[in-house]
Design an enzyme around this catalytic site. Sequence first.
Site, PDB file in Angstrom:
ATOM      1  N   LYS A   1      37.166  54.564  44.616  1.00 63.01           N
ATOM      2  CA  LYS A   1      38.850  54.498  44.014  1.00 63.01           C
ATOM      3  C   LYS A   1      38.663  54.485  42.035  1.00 63.01           C
ATOM      4  CE  LYS A   1      40.131  52.923  47.912  1.00 63.01           C
ATOM      5  NZ  LYS A   1      38.827  52.949  49.030  1.00 63.01           N
TER       6      LYS A   1
ATOM      7  N   LYS B   1      45.880  48.249  46.152  1.00 62.83           N
ATOM      8  CA  LYS B   1      44.461  48.378  47.451  1.00 62.83           C
ATOM      9  C   LYS B   1      43.372  47.582  46.783  1.00 62.83           C
ATOM     10  CE  LYS B   1      44.219  53.508  46.448  1.00 62.83           C
ATOM     11  NZ  LYS B   1      44.605  54.638  46.940  1.00 62.83           N
TER      12      LYS B   1
ATOM     13  N   ARG C   1      43.331  65.628  51.351  1.00 60.80           N
ATOM     14  CA  ARG C   1      42.235  65.815  51.515  1.00 60.80           C
ATOM     15  C   ARG C   1      41.621  67.242  51.205  1.00 60.80           C
ATOM     16  NH1 ARG C   1      38.075  62.624  53.210  1.00 60.80           N
ATOM     17  NH2 ARG C   1      39.472  61.398  51.812  1.00 60.80           N
TER      18      ARG C   1
ATOM     19  N   ARG D   1      47.959  64.706  54.984  1.00 58.72           N
ATOM     20  CA  ARG D   1      47.656  63.486  56.248  1.00 58.72           C
ATOM     21  C   ARG D   1      49.175  62.836  55.916  1.00 58.72           C
ATOM     22  NH1 ARG D   1      42.331  61.248  53.863  1.00 58.72           N
ATOM     23  NH2 ARG D   1      43.451  62.548  52.596  1.00 58.72           N
TER      24      ARG D   1
ATOM     25  N   ARG E   1      51.461  55.049  54.425  1.00 59.26           N
ATOM     26  CA  ARG E   1      50.239  55.616  54.844  1.00 59.26           C
ATOM     27  C   ARG E   1      49.704  56.814  55.663  1.00 59.26           C
ATOM     28  NH1 ARG E   1      47.083  50.717  56.764  1.00 59.26           N
ATOM     29  NH2 ARG E   1      47.864  50.373  58.365  1.00 59.26           N
TER      30      ARG E   1
ATOM     31  N   ASP F   1      41.566  62.995  47.326  1.00 57.52           N
ATOM     32  CA  ASP F   1      42.564  62.172  47.753  1.00 57.52           C
ATOM     33  C   ASP F   1      43.693  62.874  46.427  1.00 57.52           C
ATOM     34  OD1 ASP F   1      41.567  62.208  49.707  1.00 57.52           O
ATOM     35  OD2 ASP F   1      41.806  59.612  49.847  1.00 57.52           O
TER      36      ASP F   1
ATOM     37  N   GLU G   1      42.102  59.672  45.086  1.00 58.83           N
ATOM     38  CA  GLU G   1      41.046  58.899  45.343  1.00 58.83           C
ATOM     39  C   GLU G   1      39.621  59.970  44.896  1.00 58.83           C
ATOM     40  OE1 GLU G   1      39.744  57.118  49.199  1.00 58.83           O
ATOM     41  OE2 GLU G   1      41.716  55.702  48.507  1.00 58.83           O
TER      42      GLU G   1
ATOM     43  N   ASN H   1      36.276  60.855  47.191  1.00 57.92           N
ATOM     44  CA  ASN H   1      35.268  60.328  48.226  1.00 57.92           C
ATOM     45  C   ASN H   1      34.151  61.074  48.590  1.00 57.92           C
ATOM     46  OD1 ASN H   1      37.296  58.352  50.401  1.00 57.92           O
ATOM     47  ND2 ASN H   1      38.101  60.447  49.259  1.00 57.92           N
TER      48      ASN H   1
END
Length: 316
Positions: free
Chosen positions: A126, A161, A211, A226, A234, A274, A282, A284
Amino acid sequence: MTLDVIVVMDPIETIKIAKDTTFAMLLEAQRRGHRLHYVRPGGLAIADGTALATTAPLQVADNPSQWYQLGDWSSTRFGPGQVVLMRKDPPFDAQFLYDTQVLSLAQAAGACVVNNPQGLRDYNEKLAALLFPQCCPPTLVSRDAAALKAFVLEHGQAVLKPLDGMGGRSIFRSGNGDPNLNVILETLTDGGRQLALAQRFIPDISAGDKRILLVDGVPVDYCLARIPQGDEFRGNLAAGGRGEGRPLSERDRWIAAQVGPEMKRRGMRFVGLDVIGDYLTEVNVTSPTCARELDAQFGLNIAGQLFDAIEADLKQ
């Protein structure tokens, strides 16, 4: 060149091979003639300053009824000629931290560790996005519930979050008039003891949380959007989102160009960005996914791109 590819991952018997990017990496390594070794969960250790792992020879097959076979367990010393795939899923807890420290010793002994253990320690998924504020929506990270509440009220709607989750767990959407806002913030901050993140809600989530995969800092030409389903906000596949492949937009490529060079510089060879709408949310680095879905939709071999890069470096 034949390499020993040693994988640190969650229990292999629990994976869903149709969606598991680590499995795609293992299939590709085996196809290239490399020897596969599976680290027993919890099997990293240090003896007299030497990094070790309890491993078993591994064979994989793209067969949903029998996708792996293991040989006998033995102790393996880390060193040259090895590629270590560190692919254990979050959360980033104390045990994960200790494993990266063992792998730093493995790296010092000559093993190629993907991704760089120091980067895994440095880049919370994050917080790492906030190293590139020009790419991000308005964001606040704080333990102060009052400050987080003021942020939410200022922006009308926000996503809240924890810093250590994955797969959409413990993510909330809240805003003006939400009677649950106070308790959400109390829960996420554990009464002011834990950092939580608030980010302005991006309505473009309805079109998907994209992604984007980076291999050695270079984006794959397609992303996996997504898309939330039903009344869910979400988009995470683990939260029921539907995956739809798309070509990268110009904005996607701009974001990748902002982030990619720093990821490559820090040895983060396989990274997932993301992106919602025009914003990075984000970065990752622990175990990014979606390679198998993109491979299937567009006839790609993303794990092949990764091993091309690794092998080219090791030949130098």
